[in-house]
Design a protein around this motif. Structure first.
Motif, PDB file in Angstrom:
ATOM      1  N   PHE A   1      -7.438   4.518  -0.337  1.00 35.63           N
ATOM      2  CA  PHE A   1      -8.262   4.905  -1.472  1.00 35.63           C
ATOM      3  C   PHE A   1      -8.593   6.399  -1.406  1.00 35.63           C
ATOM      4  CE2 PHE A   1     -12.552   5.722  -3.025  1.00 35.63           C
ATOM      5  CZ  PHE A   1     -12.442   5.299  -4.346  1.00 35.63           C
ATOM      6  N   SER A   2      -8.986   6.848  -0.208  1.00 34.46           N
ATOM      7  CA  SER A   2      -9.334   8.256  -0.013  1.00 34.46           C
ATOM      8  C   SER A   2      -8.136   9.161  -0.292  1.00 34.46           C
ATOM      9  CB  SER A   2      -9.852   8.428   1.418  1.00 34.46           C
ATOM     10  OG  SER A   2      -9.982   9.767   1.737  1.00 34.46           O
ATOM     11  N   LEU A   3      -6.956   8.738   0.174  1.00 38.16           N
ATOM     12  CA  LEU A   3      -5.760   9.552  -0.032  1.00 38.16           C
ATOM     13  C   LEU A   3      -5.379   9.643  -1.511  1.00 38.16           C
ATOM     14  CD1 LEU A   3      -3.686   8.417   3.064  1.00 38.16           C
ATOM     15  CD2 LEU A   3      -4.436  10.750   2.591  1.00 38.16           C
ATOM     16  N   TYR A   4      -5.640   8.562  -2.273  1.00 33.86           N
ATOM     17  CA  TYR A   4      -5.367   8.604  -3.712  1.00 33.86           C
ATOM     18  C   TYR A   4      -6.069   9.794  -4.368  1.00 33.86           C
ATOM     19  CZ  TYR A   4      -3.630   3.764  -3.696  1.00 33.86           C
ATOM     20  OH  TYR A   4      -2.921   2.617  -3.474  1.00 33.86           O
ATOM     21  N   PHE A   5      -7.248  10.127  -3.868  1.00 33.59           N
ATOM     22  CA  PHE A   5      -8.003  11.248  -4.443  1.00 33.59           C
ATOM     23  C   PHE A   5      -7.640  12.573  -3.788  1.00 33.59           C
ATOM     24  CE2 PHE A   5     -11.104   9.689  -7.472  1.00 33.59           C
ATOM     25  CZ  PHE A   5     -10.950   8.324  -7.309  1.00 33.59           C
ATOM     26  N   LEU A   6      -7.419  12.532  -2.467  1.00 32.85           N
ATOM     27  CA  LEU A   6      -7.216  13.795  -1.746  1.00 32.85           C
ATOM     28  C   LEU A   6      -5.879  14.452  -2.064  1.00 32.85           C
ATOM     29  CD1 LEU A   6      -8.824  13.069   1.736  1.00 32.85           C
ATOM     30  CD2 LEU A   6      -9.658  14.609  -0.050  1.00 32.85           C
ATOM     31  N   LEU A   7      -4.817  13.645  -2.195  1.00 33.44           N
ATOM     32  CA  LEU A   7      -3.503  14.269  -2.415  1.00 33.44           C
ATOM     33  C   LEU A   7      -3.456  15.049  -3.735  1.00 33.44           C
ATOM     34  CD1 LEU A   7      -0.992  11.628  -0.950  1.00 33.44           C
ATOM     35  CD2 LEU A   7      -2.121  13.538   0.191  1.00 33.44           C
TER      36      LEU A   7
ATOM     37  N   ILE B   1       3.973  11.922  -5.307  1.00 30.78           N
ATOM     38  CA  ILE B   1       4.841  12.525  -6.329  1.00 30.78           C
ATOM     39  C   ILE B   1       3.996  13.099  -7.472  1.00 30.78           C
ATOM     40  CG2 ILE B   1       6.659  12.039  -8.027  1.00 30.78           C
ATOM     41  CD1 ILE B   1       7.651   9.848  -6.045  1.00 30.78           C
ATOM     42  N   TYR B   2       3.010  12.301  -7.942  1.00 36.24           N
ATOM     43  CA  TYR B   2       2.084  12.790  -8.975  1.00 36.24           C
ATOM     44  C   TYR B   2       1.437  14.113  -8.531  1.00 36.24           C
ATOM     45  CZ  TYR B   2       1.773   8.521 -11.891  1.00 36.24           C
ATOM     46  OH  TYR B   2       2.014   7.485 -12.742  1.00 36.24           O
TER      47      TYR B   2
ATOM     48  N   THR C   1       0.816  -1.214   0.000  1.00 34.72           N
ATOM     49  CA  THR C   1       0.000   0.000   0.000  1.00 34.72           C
ATOM     50  C   THR C   1       0.847   1.262   0.000  1.00 34.72           C
ATOM     51  OG1 THR C   1      -0.196  -0.124   2.382  1.00 34.72           O
ATOM     52  CG2 THR C   1      -2.035  -1.003   1.104  1.00 34.72           C
ATOM     53  N   MET C   2       2.060   1.182   0.591  1.00 36.09           N
ATOM     54  CA  MET C   2       2.850   2.409   0.721  1.00 36.09           C
ATOM     55  C   MET C   2       3.428   2.875  -0.613  1.00 36.09           C
ATOM     56  SD  MET C   2       1.963   2.970   3.518  1.00 36.09           S
ATOM     57  CE  MET C   2       2.401   4.586   4.003  1.00 36.09           C
ATOM     58  N   TRP C   3       3.823   1.926  -1.478  1.00 37.45           N
ATOM     59  CA  TRP C   3       4.430   2.340  -2.739  1.00 37.45           C
ATOM     60  C   TRP C   3       3.494   3.161  -3.605  1.00 37.45           C
ATOM     61  CZ3 TRP C   3       9.001   3.460  -4.077  1.00 37.45           C
ATOM     62  CH2 TRP C   3      10.083   2.812  -3.488  1.00 37.45           C
ATOM     63  N   PRO C   4       2.270   2.654  -3.855  1.00 36.52           N
ATOM     64  CA  PRO C   4       1.355   3.467  -4.665  1.00 36.52           C
ATOM     65  C   PRO C   4       1.095   4.835  -4.038  1.00 36.52           C
ATOM     66  CG  PRO C   4       0.481   1.259  -4.400  1.00 36.52           C
ATOM     67  CD  PRO C   4       1.681   1.348  -3.522  1.00 36.52           C
ATOM     68  N   LEU C   5       1.027   4.855  -2.706  1.00 32.15           N
ATOM     69  CA  LEU C   5       0.756   6.121  -2.020  1.00 32.15           C
ATOM     70  C   LEU C   5       1.892   7.115  -2.245  1.00 32.15           C
ATOM     71  CD1 LEU C   5      -1.707   6.889  -0.515  1.00 32.15           C
ATOM     72  CD2 LEU C   5      -0.637   6.187   1.615  1.00 32.15           C
ATOM     73  N   LEU C   6       3.106   6.585  -2.205  1.00 29.11           N
ATOM     74  CA  LEU C   6       4.270   7.437  -2.433  1.00 29.11           C
ATOM     75  C   LEU C   6       4.240   7.990  -3.865  1.00 29.11           C
ATOM     76  CD1 LEU C   6       6.795   8.276  -0.837  1.00 29.11           C
ATOM     77  CD2 LEU C   6       8.050   6.559  -2.142  1.00 29.11           C
TER      78      LEU C   6
ATOM     79  N   LEU D   1      -3.786   9.062 -15.060  1.00 27.12           N
ATOM     80  CA  LEU D   1      -2.430   8.527 -15.191  1.00 27.12           C
ATOM     81  C   LEU D   1      -2.079   7.627 -14.008  1.00 27.12           C
ATOM     82  CD1 LEU D   1      -0.497  11.654 -16.515  1.00 27.12           C
ATOM     83  CD2 LEU D   1      -1.147   9.599 -17.782  1.00 27.12           C
ATOM     84  N   PHE D   2      -2.740   7.884 -12.884  1.00 25.49           N
ATOM     85  CA  PHE D   2      -2.411   7.118 -11.681  1.00 25.49           C
ATOM     86  C   PHE D   2      -3.126   5.762 -11.631  1.00 25.49           C
ATOM     87  CE2 PHE D   2      -3.281   6.052  -7.211  1.00 25.49           C
ATOM     88  CZ  PHE D   2      -1.977   5.866  -6.780  1.00 25.49           C
ATOM     89  N   ILE D   3      -4.260   5.642 -12.337  1.00 27.46           N
ATOM     90  CA  ILE D   3      -5.076   4.415 -12.208  1.00 27.46           C
ATOM     91  C   ILE D   3      -4.264   3.115 -12.299  1.00 27.46           C
ATOM     92  CG2 ILE D   3      -6.941   3.025 -13.237  1.00 27.46           C
ATOM     93  CD1 ILE D   3      -8.486   5.531 -13.744  1.00 27.46           C
TER      94      ILE D   3
END
Ligand code: UD1
Ligand code: MG
Length: 417
Positions: free
Chosen positions: A234-240, A17-18, A8-13, A73-75
């Protein structure tokens, strides 16, 4: 456990960056679109300045588009591991079960994007066409149907835990069933409109949204160690990316505004909060971060539902002599009001929540428009626009602190947390 953390941490990182890149792209994109928008007629008058300059309007659509591109691009990123396994499986040596593609997560992602896209479109339509109130309430409700369907299929948890003190009456939990779906639909309509009506001074719409987004993201980070880790990620993927693009937008919307965000931005922001809260299972907690918007909405009810006259614009009035903002007002005659309106008016008057002066010599009265911004001006007196925005944003930050206090301390009194 450790492997899961890494997964989970890698995608979040990557997402972080994105988001940083999205911030810089927004910073670059907005100035290059300003003139194009003005030429296309997307221009608004800044009513809080002496010379009333014209400013590009609806620029939230730029930050919104940068957001959409970032998300698109992140999907593949969170699913990279599964995609790779699919790619190496040309000889069909792995079975479907072994690949184990998380279709449910993928569907949540796509549906969330669909809802955000819909609202971005609706907001832009509103800026271009000035939609009627009816449509502004009706269309977001329709836009949530796919979202609620995914919620139904994937989790359908509609039970709420009952506070300790009421358990002898109601039991440990109550299943709200369909009512819970009504609540979630209403939440979306509320979030989309609440930000839009706490508006009218430079930097306020983007500023408040940024503070809410950062607060919710902090909440998700805290909960990352808890039972709902996947929803928080999931929420952070959108919020960041939202934080990145909104920060870029705020840079130009801050006093003195070079662009206005438009209703596009308000709808787009509201639906992002609603989507992450619904699919992240924290829709009740989300409301805690909307305390100023809730106060503004409750205070606005008499005007919103036409019990008191409501002018097209309720933003504060600029005084060119002092370069400060004053409360804006509306005129009314007590005996011409709806009985309920009269009741509300007297109620506010007794509580000294409304500033009333006689207007002319008849029965005409003049009272301030019922917005949180005007309430602040009533307390602070005439204030410079920038200071007023800062005051309201500080209030937003304090509300977030209060929200954390309620969520983590007060909740102990009523729940076993
Ligand atoms: C909502 C409010 C309205 C408020 C308006 C201000 C309700 C029911 N509606 O309407 O009372 O006046 O937002 O945004 O509460 N503007 C400025 N300075 C700013 C931001 C906006 O002068 O910092 C003006 C500009 O002329 C801009 C316009 O407000 O073009 C945008 O208003 P719009 O978003 O169309 O108003 P509503 O969302 O319908
Ligand atoms: Mg607006």
């Amino acid at each position: 456990e450790g492997a899961l953390a890494v997964k989970t941490m890698w995608p979040l990182l990557w997402n972080a960056i994105y988001s940083l890149v999205a911030f810089f792209v927004t910073l670059k994109a907005i100035p290059s679109f300003m003139n194009i928008f003005m030429q296309a007629g997307f221009a608004g008058v800044d009513m809080g300045k002496k010379d009333r300059p014209k400013v590009a309007e609806a620029m939230g659509v730029i930050s919104g588009c940068v957001f959409m591109i970032t998300i698109f691009l992140f999907i593949p990123v969170p699913f990279a591991w599964h995609l790779a396994r699919l790619g190496y499986n040309e000889d069909h040596s792995l079975t479907k079960e072994q690949i184990d593609f998380p279709h449910h997560e993928f569907v949540e992602f796509i549906t969330a994007v669909l809802s955000v896209c819909c609202m971005l479109f609706l907001g832009f339509a509103d800026d271009a066409l000035n939609l009627r109130w009816r449509d502004k309430l009706f269309l977001p409700t329709i836009a949530t149907i796919p979202l609620l369907m995914v919620y139904y299929v994937n989790s359908n948890s509609t039970t709420v835990i009952v506070p300790k003190q009421l358990r002898h009456l109601l039991g440990f939990s109550v299943n709200l069933g369909g009512l819970y779906y009504v609540f979630m639909g209403a939440l979306t309509v509320f979030c989309t409109n609440a930000i839009n009506i706490l508006a009218g001074i430079n930097g306020l719409e983007a500023g408040q949204s940024l503070i809410i987004a950062i607060s919710v993201a902090l909440f998700n980070l805290i909960e990352l160690t808890g039972a709902y880790r996947e929803s928080c990620v999931f929420s952070l993927y959108f919020l960041l990316p939202y934080i990145g693009t909104t920060a870029g937008l705020l840079r130009y919307n801050w006093f003195p505004s070079r662009v206005f965000v438009g209703d596009t931005f308000c709808y787009f922001s509201g639906v992002i909060f609603a989507v992450v809260a619904i699919l992240g299972h924290f829709s009740k907690t989300l409301l805690l971060f909307f305390i100023p918007q809730i106060i503004n909405f409750l205070y606005s009810i008499p005007q919103l539902f036409k019990f008191l006259p409501c002018p097209r614009h309720r933003l504060p009035r600029y005084d060119p002599d002092t370069d400060k903002l004053n409360m804006s007002t509306t005129k009314l005659k007590l005996n011409q009001l709806h009985p309920l309106g009269r009741l509300m008016f007297q109620f506010l008057r007794v509580l000294r929540l409304v500033h009333v002066v006689p207007s002319g010599d008849g029965e005409m009265l003049e009272c301030n428009n019922l917005t949180l911004i005007n309430l602040f001006l009533m307390i602070l007196g005439p204030t410079h626009e920038k200071r007023l925005t800062c005051a309201l944003l500080i209030f937003q930050v304090f509300s977030s602190l209060l929200a954390f206090f309620i969520r983590y301390q007060l909740a102990k009194l009523v729940y076993d947390v």
